[in-house]
Enzyme design. Sequence first.
Site, PDB file in Angstrom:
ATOM      1  CG  ASP A 147      40.949   0.494  -1.920  1.00  0.00           C
ATOM      2  OD1 ASP A 147      40.304  -0.380  -2.515  1.00  0.00           O
ATOM      3  OD2 ASP A 147      40.432   1.573  -1.526  1.00  0.00           O
ATOM      4  CG  ASN A 177      33.555  -6.827  -3.151  1.00  0.00           C
ATOM      5  OD1 ASN A 177      33.424  -7.776  -2.378  1.00  0.00           O
ATOM      6  ND2 ASN A 177      34.146  -5.699  -2.795  1.00  0.00           N
ATOM      7  CD  GLN A 234      31.979  -5.503  -9.966  1.00  0.00           C
ATOM      8  OE1 GLN A 234      31.128  -6.393 -10.061  1.00  0.00           O
ATOM      9  NE2 GLN A 234      32.923  -5.316 -10.861  1.00  0.00           N
ATOM     10  CB  VAL A 269      35.448  -0.052  -9.796  1.00  0.00           C
ATOM     11  CG1 VAL A 269      36.173   0.250 -11.098  1.00  0.00           C
ATOM     12  CG2 VAL A 269      35.593   1.111  -8.815  1.00  0.00           C
ATOM     13  CG  HIS A 282      38.422  -4.443  -8.321  1.00  0.00           C
ATOM     14  ND1 HIS A 282      37.343  -4.121  -9.122  1.00  0.00           N
ATOM     15  CD2 HIS A 282      38.002  -4.259  -7.045  1.00  0.00           C
ATOM     16  CE1 HIS A 282      36.321  -3.741  -8.373  1.00  0.00           C
ATOM     17  NE2 HIS A 282      36.695  -3.828  -7.106  1.00  0.00           N
ATOM     18  CG  HIS A 309      39.166  -5.649  -2.735  1.00  0.00           C
ATOM     19  ND1 HIS A 309      39.086  -4.334  -2.351  1.00  0.00           N
ATOM     20  CD2 HIS A 309      38.126  -5.844  -3.589  1.00  0.00           C
ATOM     21  CE1 HIS A 309      38.048  -3.755  -2.942  1.00  0.00           C
ATOM     22  NE2 HIS A 309      37.447  -4.660  -3.705  1.00  0.00           N
TER      23      HIS A 309
HETATM   24  P1  AMP Z   1      34.656  -2.618  -5.158  1.00  0.00           P
HETATM   25  O1  AMP Z   1      33.688  -2.074  -4.153  1.00  0.00           O
HETATM   26  O2  AMP Z   1      34.988  -4.071  -4.948  1.00  0.00           O
HETATM   27  O3  AMP Z   1      34.232  -2.322  -6.583  1.00  0.00           O
HETATM   28  O4  AMP Z   1      36.030  -1.896  -4.888  1.00  0.00           O
HETATM   29  C1  AMP Z   1      36.391  -0.703  -5.497  1.00  0.00           C
HETATM   30  C2  AMP Z   1      37.556  -0.191  -4.699  1.00  0.00           C
HETATM   31  O5  AMP Z   1      38.243   0.792  -5.480  1.00  0.00           O
HETATM   32  C3  AMP Z   1      37.192   0.477  -3.392  1.00  0.00           C
HETATM   33  O6  AMP Z   1      37.827  -0.208  -2.309  1.00  0.00           O
HETATM   34  C4  AMP Z   1      37.700   1.903  -3.545  1.00  0.00           C
HETATM   35  O7  AMP Z   1      38.221   2.427  -2.344  1.00  0.00           O
HETATM   36  C5  AMP Z   1      38.758   1.740  -4.605  1.00  0.00           C
HETATM   37  N1  AMP Z   1      39.049   2.924  -5.403  1.00  0.00           N
HETATM   38  C6  AMP Z   1      38.162   3.730  -6.027  1.00  0.00           C
HETATM   39  N2  AMP Z   1      38.793   4.709  -6.697  1.00  0.00           N
HETATM   40  C7  AMP Z   1      40.120   4.517  -6.472  1.00  0.00           C
HETATM   41  C8  AMP Z   1      41.305   5.198  -6.882  1.00  0.00           C
HETATM   42  N3  AMP Z   1      41.253   6.298  -7.656  1.00  0.00           N
HETATM   43  N4  AMP Z   1      42.495   4.709  -6.478  1.00  0.00           N
HETATM   44  C9  AMP Z   1      42.559   3.634  -5.694  1.00  0.00           C
HETATM   45  N5  AMP Z   1      41.490   2.924  -5.283  1.00  0.00           N
HETATM   46  C10 AMP Z   1      40.286   3.374  -5.655  1.00  0.00           C
END
Ligand code: AMP
Length: 112
Positions: A28, A85, A92, A94, A98, A100
């Site tokens: 992350d 999430n 969430q 993205v 995924h 974590h």
């Molecule tokens: P969520 O809030 O569960 O959707 O988690 C999305 C996660 O993606 C967050 O913890 C971000 O820090 C991580 N994230 C976003 N962009 C990148 C990236 N380019 N490389 C690695 N992690 C990322």
Amino acid sequence: MTIFTKIIEREIPADIVYEDELALAFRDINPQAPTHILVIPKRPIARITDVEPDDEALLGHLITVCREIAEAEGVAESGFRLVVNNGRDGGQEVEHIHVHLLAGRRLSWPPG
Ligand code: AMP
């Protein structure tokens, strides 16, 4: 297309720690624990609420990958947390499922 598809396609860089034909895992970019890895299916399912029965093997595979990564990272015995999430209230950001994998410190419960 989400940022995670771009990582799968190598259009943007990531610190990739695991890859096979179904899954990818990378660190992350904003780690919340000493070990913070995201495990994603290569097939872009947006949310848990989009999951179908045909996805069960794929999602189960992600858990097996988490176990392998936990062992490789040396946190299998000390412990870790898997978080998915979902949606606005789940935090969430993205829209590509995924998991974590968080480890390396004592994690509080309940989450905020
Ligand atoms: P969520 O809030 O569960 O959707 O988690 C999305 C996660 O993606 C967050 O913890 C971000 O820090 C991580 N994230 C976003 N962009 C990148 C990236 N380019 N490389 C690695 N992690 C990322």
